[in-house]
Design a protein around this motif. Structure first.
Motif, PDB file in Angstrom:
ATOM      1  N   ALA A 127      96.981  10.807 -19.250  1.00  0.00           N
ATOM      2  CA  ALA A 127      98.630  10.728 -20.242  1.00  0.00           C
ATOM      3  C   ALA A 127      98.234  10.032 -21.533  1.00  0.00           C
ATOM      4  CB  ALA A 127      99.542   9.429 -19.457  1.00  0.00           C
ATOM      5  N   LEU A 128      97.002   9.626 -21.499  1.00  0.00           N
ATOM      6  CA  LEU A 128      96.173   9.126 -22.455  1.00  0.00           C
ATOM      7  C   LEU A 128      95.793   9.590 -23.239  1.00  0.00           C
ATOM      8  CD1 LEU A 128      94.828   5.755 -20.908  1.00  0.00           C
ATOM      9  CD2 LEU A 128      96.671   5.339 -22.593  1.00  0.00           C
ATOM     10  N   ALA A 129      95.028  10.682 -23.533  1.00  0.00           N
ATOM     11  CA  ALA A 129      93.608  11.523 -23.815  1.00  0.00           C
ATOM     12  C   ALA A 129      95.327  12.519 -24.742  1.00  0.00           C
ATOM     13  CB  ALA A 129      93.342  12.349 -22.639  1.00  0.00           C
ATOM     14  N   ALA A 130      96.051  12.685 -23.277  1.00  0.00           N
ATOM     15  CA  ALA A 130      97.206  14.309 -24.237  1.00  0.00           C
ATOM     16  C   ALA A 130      98.316  14.156 -23.563  1.00  0.00           C
ATOM     17  CB  ALA A 130      96.906  15.034 -23.800  1.00  0.00           C
ATOM     18  N   PRO A 131      99.052  12.991 -24.423  1.00  0.00           N
ATOM     19  CA  PRO A 131     100.405  12.334 -24.072  1.00  0.00           C
ATOM     20  C   PRO A 131     101.784  13.532 -24.497  1.00  0.00           C
ATOM     21  CG  PRO A 131      99.977  11.670 -26.039  1.00  0.00           C
ATOM     22  CD  PRO A 131      99.053  12.177 -25.750  1.00  0.00           C
ATOM     23  N   GLU A 132     101.481  14.376 -25.449  1.00  0.00           N
ATOM     24  CA  GLU A 132     102.461  15.636 -25.642  1.00  0.00           C
ATOM     25  C   GLU A 132     102.700  16.484 -24.143  1.00  0.00           C
ATOM     26  OE1 GLU A 132      98.237  17.388 -26.563  1.00  0.00           O
ATOM     27  OE2 GLU A 132      98.761  15.347 -26.844  1.00  0.00           O
ATOM     28  N   ARG A 133     101.203  16.298 -23.372  1.00  0.00           N
ATOM     29  CA  ARG A 133     101.677  17.229 -22.060  1.00  0.00           C
ATOM     30  C   ARG A 133     102.066  16.967 -21.242  1.00  0.00           C
ATOM     31  NH1 ARG A 133      96.450  21.007 -22.377  1.00  0.00           N
ATOM     32  NH2 ARG A 133      98.027  22.836 -21.218  1.00  0.00           N
ATOM     33  N   VAL A 134     102.216  15.796 -21.233  1.00  0.00           N
ATOM     34  CA  VAL A 134     102.633  14.768 -19.754  1.00  0.00           C
ATOM     35  C   VAL A 134     104.334  14.757 -19.884  1.00  0.00           C
ATOM     36  CG1 VAL A 134     101.861  12.179 -17.980  1.00  0.00           C
ATOM     37  CG2 VAL A 134     100.105  14.158 -19.817  1.00  0.00           C
ATOM     38  N   LEU A 135     104.826  15.582 -18.897  1.00  0.00           N
ATOM     39  CA  LEU A 135     106.402  15.284 -18.802  1.00  0.00           C
ATOM     40  C   LEU A 135     107.080  13.739 -17.713  1.00  0.00           C
ATOM     41  CD1 LEU A 135     107.864  18.433 -17.279  1.00  0.00           C
ATOM     42  CD2 LEU A 135     107.828  17.455 -19.835  1.00  0.00           C
ATOM     43  N   SER A 136     105.454  13.362 -16.852  1.00  0.00           N
ATOM     44  CA  SER A 136     105.933  11.972 -16.048  1.00  0.00           C
ATOM     45  C   SER A 136     104.282  11.735 -15.886  1.00  0.00           C
ATOM     46  CB  SER A 136     107.075  11.638 -15.705  1.00  0.00           C
ATOM     47  OG  SER A 136     106.874  12.741 -14.211  1.00  0.00           O
ATOM     48  N   LEU A 137     104.846   9.944 -16.231  1.00  0.00           N
ATOM     49  CA  LEU A 137     103.034  10.108 -15.356  1.00  0.00           C
ATOM     50  C   LEU A 137     103.100   8.593 -13.495  1.00  0.00           C
ATOM     51  CD1 LEU A 137     100.044   9.238 -15.073  1.00  0.00           C
ATOM     52  CD2 LEU A 137     100.511   7.155 -16.343  1.00  0.00           C
ATOM     53  N   THR A 138     102.930   9.769 -12.539  1.00  0.00           N
ATOM     54  CA  THR A 138     103.567   8.905 -11.082  1.00  0.00           C
ATOM     55  C   THR A 138     101.363   8.234 -10.951  1.00  0.00           C
ATOM     56  OG1 THR A 138     105.391  10.303 -10.582  1.00  0.00           O
ATOM     57  CG2 THR A 138     103.838   8.821  -9.037  1.00  0.00           C
ATOM     58  N   SER A 139     101.296   7.367 -10.682  1.00  0.00           N
ATOM     59  CA  SER A 139     100.132   5.943 -10.138  1.00  0.00           C
ATOM     60  C   SER A 139     100.470   6.015  -8.997  1.00  0.00           C
ATOM     61  CB  SER A 139      99.718   5.497 -11.046  1.00  0.00           C
ATOM     62  OG  SER A 139      98.062   5.243 -11.069  1.00  0.00           O
ATOM     63  N   ILE A 140      99.884   6.376  -8.281  1.00  0.00           N
ATOM     64  CA  ILE A 140     100.074   6.250  -6.323  1.00  0.00           C
ATOM     65  C   ILE A 140      98.644   5.435  -5.827  1.00  0.00           C
ATOM     66  CG2 ILE A 140     100.648   6.844  -4.009  1.00  0.00           C
ATOM     67  CD1 ILE A 140     101.453   9.692  -5.094  1.00  0.00           C
ATOM     68  N   MET A 141      98.975   4.548  -4.944  1.00  0.00           N
ATOM     69  CA  MET A 141      97.730   3.449  -4.489  1.00  0.00           C
ATOM     70  C   MET A 141      96.521   3.742  -5.441  1.00  0.00           C
ATOM     71  SD  MET A 141      97.209   5.672  -1.616  1.00  0.00           S
ATOM     72  CE  MET A 141      96.770   7.593  -0.798  1.00  0.00           C
ATOM     73  N   SER A 142      97.151   2.932  -7.283  1.00  0.00           N
ATOM     74  CA  SER A 142      95.542   3.014  -7.793  1.00  0.00           C
ATOM     75  C   SER A 142      95.777   1.490  -8.680  1.00  0.00           C
ATOM     76  CB  SER A 142      95.827   4.436  -8.564  1.00  0.00           C
ATOM     77  OG  SER A 142      94.633   4.773  -9.258  1.00  0.00           O
ATOM     78  N   THR A 143      95.358   2.159  -9.397  1.00  0.00           N
ATOM     79  CA  THR A 143      94.773   0.546 -10.546  1.00  0.00           C
ATOM     80  C   THR A 143      94.843   0.561 -11.721  1.00  0.00           C
ATOM     81  OG1 THR A 143      93.130  -1.552 -10.832  1.00  0.00           O
ATOM     82  CG2 THR A 143      91.881   0.797  -9.922  1.00  0.00           C
ATOM     83  N   SER A 144      94.299   0.289 -12.278  1.00  0.00           N
ATOM     84  CA  SER A 144      93.964  -0.530 -13.830  1.00  0.00           C
ATOM     85  C   SER A 144      92.974   0.126 -14.118  1.00  0.00           C
ATOM     86  CB  SER A 144      94.878  -1.254 -14.806  1.00  0.00           C
ATOM     87  OG  SER A 144      94.848  -2.749 -14.801  1.00  0.00           O
ATOM     88  N   GLY A 145      92.370  -0.572 -13.309  1.00  0.00           N
ATOM     89  CA  GLY A 145      90.685  -0.822 -13.104  1.00  0.00           C
ATOM     90  C   GLY A 145      89.756  -2.374 -13.912  1.00  0.00           C
ATOM     91  N   ALA A 146      90.944  -2.900 -14.334  1.00  0.00           N
ATOM     92  CA  ALA A 146      90.924  -4.475 -15.181  1.00  0.00           C
ATOM     93  C   ALA A 146      90.066  -5.787 -14.225  1.00  0.00           C
ATOM     94  CB  ALA A 146      92.251  -5.848 -15.280  1.00  0.00           C
ATOM     95  N   ARG A 147      88.873  -6.460 -14.722  1.00  0.00           N
ATOM     96  CA  ARG A 147      87.648  -6.321 -13.925  1.00  0.00           C
ATOM     97  C   ARG A 147      88.048  -7.719 -13.460  1.00  0.00           C
ATOM     98  NH1 ARG A 147      83.126  -8.248 -17.847  1.00  0.00           N
ATOM     99  NH2 ARG A 147      82.774  -8.896 -14.987  1.00  0.00           N
ATOM    100  N   ARG A 148      88.635  -8.349 -13.506  1.00  0.00           N
ATOM    101  CA  ARG A 148      89.231  -9.317 -12.710  1.00  0.00           C
ATOM    102  C   ARG A 148      90.548  -9.607 -10.958  1.00  0.00           C
ATOM    103  NH1 ARG A 148      88.514 -11.417 -17.322  1.00  0.00           N
ATOM    104  NH2 ARG A 148      86.764 -13.367 -17.535  1.00  0.00           N
ATOM    105  N   LEU A 149      90.945  -8.096 -11.179  1.00  0.00           N
ATOM    106  CA  LEU A 149      91.385  -8.208  -9.637  1.00  0.00           C
ATOM    107  C   LEU A 149      90.882  -7.437  -8.677  1.00  0.00           C
ATOM    108  CD1 LEU A 149      93.817  -4.848 -11.265  1.00  0.00           C
ATOM    109  CD2 LEU A 149      94.345  -6.716 -11.164  1.00  0.00           C
ATOM    110  N   PRO A 150      91.580  -8.603  -7.325  1.00  0.00           N
ATOM    111  CA  PRO A 150      90.657  -8.221  -6.274  1.00  0.00           C
ATOM    112  C   PRO A 150      90.639  -6.799  -5.497  1.00  0.00           C
ATOM    113  CG  PRO A 150      92.994  -8.606  -6.090  1.00  0.00           C
ATOM    114  CD  PRO A 150      93.200  -8.525  -7.392  1.00  0.00           C
ATOM    115  N   GLY A 151      88.801  -6.884  -5.249  1.00  0.00           N
ATOM    116  CA  GLY A 151      88.600  -5.864  -5.064  1.00  0.00           C
ATOM    117  C   GLY A 151      89.013  -5.525  -3.322  1.00  0.00           C
ATOM    118  N   PRO A 152      88.362  -4.014  -2.115  1.00  0.00           N
ATOM    119  CA  PRO A 152      88.755  -3.619  -1.562  1.00  0.00           C
ATOM    120  C   PRO A 152      87.932  -4.768  -0.458  1.00  0.00           C
ATOM    121  CG  PRO A 152      87.282  -2.311  -2.462  1.00  0.00           C
ATOM    122  CD  PRO A 152      87.158  -3.601  -3.902  1.00  0.00           C
TER     123      PRO A 152
END
Length: 291
Positions: A127-152
């Motif tokens: 979605a970041l690389a090719a916004p014109e090609r993404v009709l919609s985005l669905t993110s399931i059981m995933s993460t932003s990757g922010a450093r201070r988030l709790p881990g497993p």
């Protein structure tokens, strides 16, 4: 079938009318296209979509990149905690380019992009690389990757990075069953015989621990995605289990907070898998989102 995507041979399964709106399904760490169950894909087909599943690089029947070596995950994880650069054979940007290459190879200009776990991270990158090609985005059981988030949870992390002691097929299957039981949804448990058969079938199709390690390094190295998610313009649905021990709920909440206009759906009793009960609940939000 194999297609040539982003310079690699990628295993793809495309089902449904070629001219129908496309849904591109991106699976997670070390997982194969077969991890998208028929009770997930069949309702999409029945709703009139073209469903495209594929094996990520280094997984399933897609091209292996063994010439790139195997990263030391424990050492790279320590570097990540210390804020040092993580050495990775390739990046999540490359997996996103693979996904776009699959669309190119199939002649699909735009698609709904749905990703689970690491696949959600790849979908965000698409979605970041090719916004014109993404009709919609669905993110399931995933993460932003922010450093201070709790881990497993500690036992889950240990099981994730510890190889099976018994390297026979039976030993690998037993190790896999134990891991998927650890991350399985407590509110929607999969019967052990069914889980065991799924794990066995998956490992007979492909078993690539070195590829999984390279994918994991790519996940760890993607430290800037969280700050970039404010640039996502696709209509976004974020789905997360309230009982996820691998990617805790806070990760999904953070993802939805960072993407403008994103809608967050949390499912009680869902952890880090896609059993039938979870999928039935998930489709109640996913199908209207796609529509």
């Amino acid at each position: 079938m194999k297609v040539r995507a982003n310079g690699l041979d990628i295993e793809v399964e495309s089902t449904g009318p070629a001219g129908a709106p496309a849904v591109l399904l991106v699976m997670g760490l070390g997982m194969q296209l077969t991890a998208w169950p028929s009770y997930f894909t069949d309702p999409l087909l029945a709703a009139g979509y073209r469903v495209i599943r594929f094996d990520n690089r280094d997984a399933g029947l897609s091209q292996a990149l063994d010439h790139l070596g195997v990263p030391n995950i424990l050492w790279e994880s320590l570097k990540l905690k210390l804020g040092l650069p993580v050495r990775t054979p390739y990046r999540l940007h490359d997996l996103a380019a693979d996904a776009l290459g699959v669309l190119d190879a199939l002649g699909v200009q735009r698609a709904h992009v749905v990703g689970a776990s690491m696949g959600g991270m790849v979908a965000q990158r698409v979605a970041l690389a090719a916004p014109e090609r993404v009709l919609s985005l669905t993110s399931i059981m995933s993460t932003s990757g922010a450093r201070r988030l709790p881990g497993p949870r500690s036992d889950v992390l240990r099981a994730l990075v510890t190889p099976p002691r018994d390297r026979s097929e039976a030993g690998r299957v037993e190790h896999g069953v134990r891991f998927f039981q650890l991350i399985g949804s407590p509110g929607f448990p999969t019967p052990e015989p069914e889980l065991r058969e799924r794990v066995r079938e998956s490992m007979q199709r492909s078993y690539r621990p070195a590829g999984t390690a390279r994918q994991l390094a790519a996940v760890a190295a993607d430290t800037r995605r969280a700050a970039e998610l404010a640039q996502v313009r696709a209509r976004t649905l974020v789905v997360h289990g309230r009982d996820d021990p691998l990617v805790p709920l806070a990760a999904g909440e953070d993802t939805a907070r960072r993407i403008p206009g994103a809608r967050l759906v949390t499912i009680p009793g869902m952890a880090h898998d896609l059993p039938r009960g979870v999928v039935e609940r998930l489709l109640q939000d996913l199908l209207p989102h796609l529509g």
